[in-house]
Design an enzyme around this catalytic site. Sequence first.
Site, PDB file in Angstrom:
ATOM      1  N   TYR A   1       0.822  -1.209   0.000  1.00  0.00           N
ATOM      2  CA  TYR A   1       0.000   0.000   0.000  1.00  0.00           C
ATOM      3  C   TYR A   1       0.859   1.262   0.000  1.00  0.00           C
ATOM      4  CZ  TYR A   1      -4.051  -2.888   1.180  1.00  0.00           C
ATOM      5  OH  TYR A   1      -5.039  -3.833   1.182  1.00  0.00           O
ATOM      6  N   HIS A   2       1.826   1.328  -0.918  1.00  0.00           N
ATOM      7  CA  HIS A   2       2.650   2.527  -0.981  1.00  0.00           C
ATOM      8  C   HIS A   2       3.383   2.620  -2.324  1.00  0.00           C
ATOM      9  CE1 HIS A   2       5.589  -0.453   0.539  1.00  0.00           C
ATOM     10  NE2 HIS A   2       6.465   0.223  -0.192  1.00  0.00           N
ATOM     11  N   SER A   3       3.992   3.769  -2.508  1.00  0.00           N
ATOM     12  CA  SER A   3       4.897   4.041  -3.615  1.00  0.00           C
ATOM     13  C   SER A   3       6.125   4.700  -3.008  1.00  0.00           C
ATOM     14  CB  SER A   3       4.213   4.987  -4.613  1.00  0.00           C
ATOM     15  OG  SER A   3       5.114   5.344  -5.639  1.00  0.00           O
TER      16      SER A   3
END
Length: 137
Positions: free
Chosen positions: A51-53
């Site tokens: 759930y990230h970049s």
Amino acid sequence: MTDSHFKTISLARRGDERGALVVAEANRECPFPIVRVYWVFGSQPEVRRGYHSHRKTRQMAICVAGACTFLMDDGIRNETIRLASLETGLIIEPGVWHEMFDFTPDCVLLVLADSPYDESDYIRSREQFAKILRQRP
């Protein structure tokens, strides 16, 4: 896959009658210097992680045991990729939203990164990620 934001690469299996090995050397099979190595294990099949970049960090993910699925979104393409071979690396460039899920019970996901951990490098909000994408030229 040919897009430069994320792609799978093949890692050669080497060996003989004594056994096999797979190599991922910095600036060779892994297309960047390796500064950090970590692995994810013990995740249940129904758990979603990631759930990230990243703003700057480049990574290569390899399932060295078991399998898991990645959701990859670079603003141009949104696709799922199943990593189920220790001979496949997934290159994740900065600016790619990624989530991992559908872990097998024996999954060990090895990740090679080109920078040390820095919380400020993470984009953890999907809304903030979308806003950054809209600002890209």
